[in-house]
Design a protein around this motif. Structure first.
Motif, PDB file in Angstrom:
ATOM      1  N   LYS A  63      34.202  47.212 -25.298  1.00 59.14           N
ATOM      2  CA  LYS A  63      33.353  46.323 -24.488  1.00 59.14           C
ATOM      3  C   LYS A  63      33.682  44.860 -24.768  1.00 59.14           C
ATOM      4  O   LYS A  63      33.779  44.057 -23.840  1.00 59.14           O
ATOM      5  N   MET A  64      33.865  44.534 -26.023  1.00 59.35           N
ATOM      6  CA  MET A  64      34.189  43.149 -26.372  1.00 59.35           C
ATOM      7  C   MET A  64      35.550  42.736 -25.802  1.00 59.35           C
ATOM      8  O   MET A  64      35.712  41.615 -25.322  1.00 59.35           O
ATOM      9  N   ILE A  65      36.523  43.634 -25.837  1.00 64.31           N
ATOM     10  CA  ILE A  65      37.844  43.337 -25.272  1.00 64.31           C
ATOM     11  C   ILE A  65      37.731  43.061 -23.779  1.00 64.31           C
ATOM     12  O   ILE A  65      38.330  42.118 -23.255  1.00 64.31           O
ATOM     13  N   ILE A  66      36.949  43.869 -23.079  1.00 64.16           N
ATOM     14  CA  ILE A  66      36.783  43.687 -21.631  1.00 64.16           C
ATOM     15  C   ILE A  66      36.085  42.366 -21.332  1.00 64.16           C
ATOM     16  O   ILE A  66      36.481  41.632 -20.419  1.00 64.16           O
ATOM     17  N   ILE A  67      35.072  42.024 -22.112  1.00 62.03           N
ATOM     18  CA  ILE A  67      34.357  40.770 -21.892  1.00 62.03           C
ATOM     19  C   ILE A  67      35.265  39.577 -22.169  1.00 62.03           C
ATOM     20  O   ILE A  67      35.294  38.612 -21.396  1.00 62.03           O
ATOM     21  N   VAL A  68      36.032  39.630 -23.261  1.00 63.70           N
ATOM     22  CA  VAL A  68      36.959  38.541 -23.586  1.00 63.70           C
ATOM     23  C   VAL A  68      38.003  38.391 -22.489  1.00 63.70           C
ATOM     24  O   VAL A  68      38.325  37.275 -22.067  1.00 63.70           O
ATOM     25  N   SER A 120      40.288  35.400 -18.088  1.00 58.42           N
ATOM     26  CA  SER A 120      40.834  35.395 -16.730  1.00 58.42           C
ATOM     27  C   SER A 120      40.152  34.329 -15.875  1.00 58.42           C
ATOM     28  O   SER A 120      40.792  33.712 -15.023  1.00 58.42           O
ATOM     29  N   TRP A 121      38.856  34.094 -16.093  1.00 59.98           N
ATOM     30  CA  TRP A 121      38.177  33.017 -15.383  1.00 59.98           C
ATOM     31  C   TRP A 121      38.737  31.663 -15.801  1.00 59.98           C
ATOM     32  O   TRP A 121      38.926  30.773 -14.969  1.00 59.98           O
ATOM     33  N   LEU A 122      38.957  31.491 -17.102  1.00 62.34           N
ATOM     34  CA  LEU A 122      39.500  30.223 -17.594  1.00 62.34           C
ATOM     35  C   LEU A 122      40.904  29.971 -17.050  1.00 62.34           C
ATOM     36  O   LEU A 122      41.254  28.834 -16.738  1.00 62.34           O
TER      37      LEU A 122
END
Length: 95
Positions: A14-19, A24-26
């Motif tokens: 979950k943390m990998i997906i959130i990071v 990707s937004w940045l």
């Protein structure tokens, strides 16, 4: 014991997906320079980790253009799986 390890690994996933979503937004807003070798390798590693999870979901979801909802779907599925495993581990009802 095994359920605890699986829950721990699901938490890391979950943390990998959130990071990856935040990075990707940045990148999309040109906050992160993708010409930097470290950044490029980090993004490549994240893509290699998450692409096997996203690919089957992208085949099912309709095309929303630039909006990719597959990370959200994967997160929802992970949360559901965690709830099921916690219910099995504690013997509590799933609802």
């Amino acid at each position: 014991m095994i359920i605890s390890i699986v829950l721990f690994l699901l938490g890391i996933l979950k943390m990998i997906i959130i990071v990856q979503a935040i990075i990707s937004w940045l990148v999309a807003f040109n906050v992160i320079n993708t010409y930097n070798d470290f950044v490029r390798q980090f993004l490549y590693a994240l893509d290699r980790l998450t692409e096997p999870l996203y690919k089957p979901i992208r085949k099912i979801l309709p095309d929303f253009g630039a909006l990719d909802l597959s990370p959200l779907v994967v997160l929802i599925l992970i949360i559901i799986l965690e709830k099921i495993l916690v219910g099995i581990h504690t013997g509590a009802p799933l609802i």
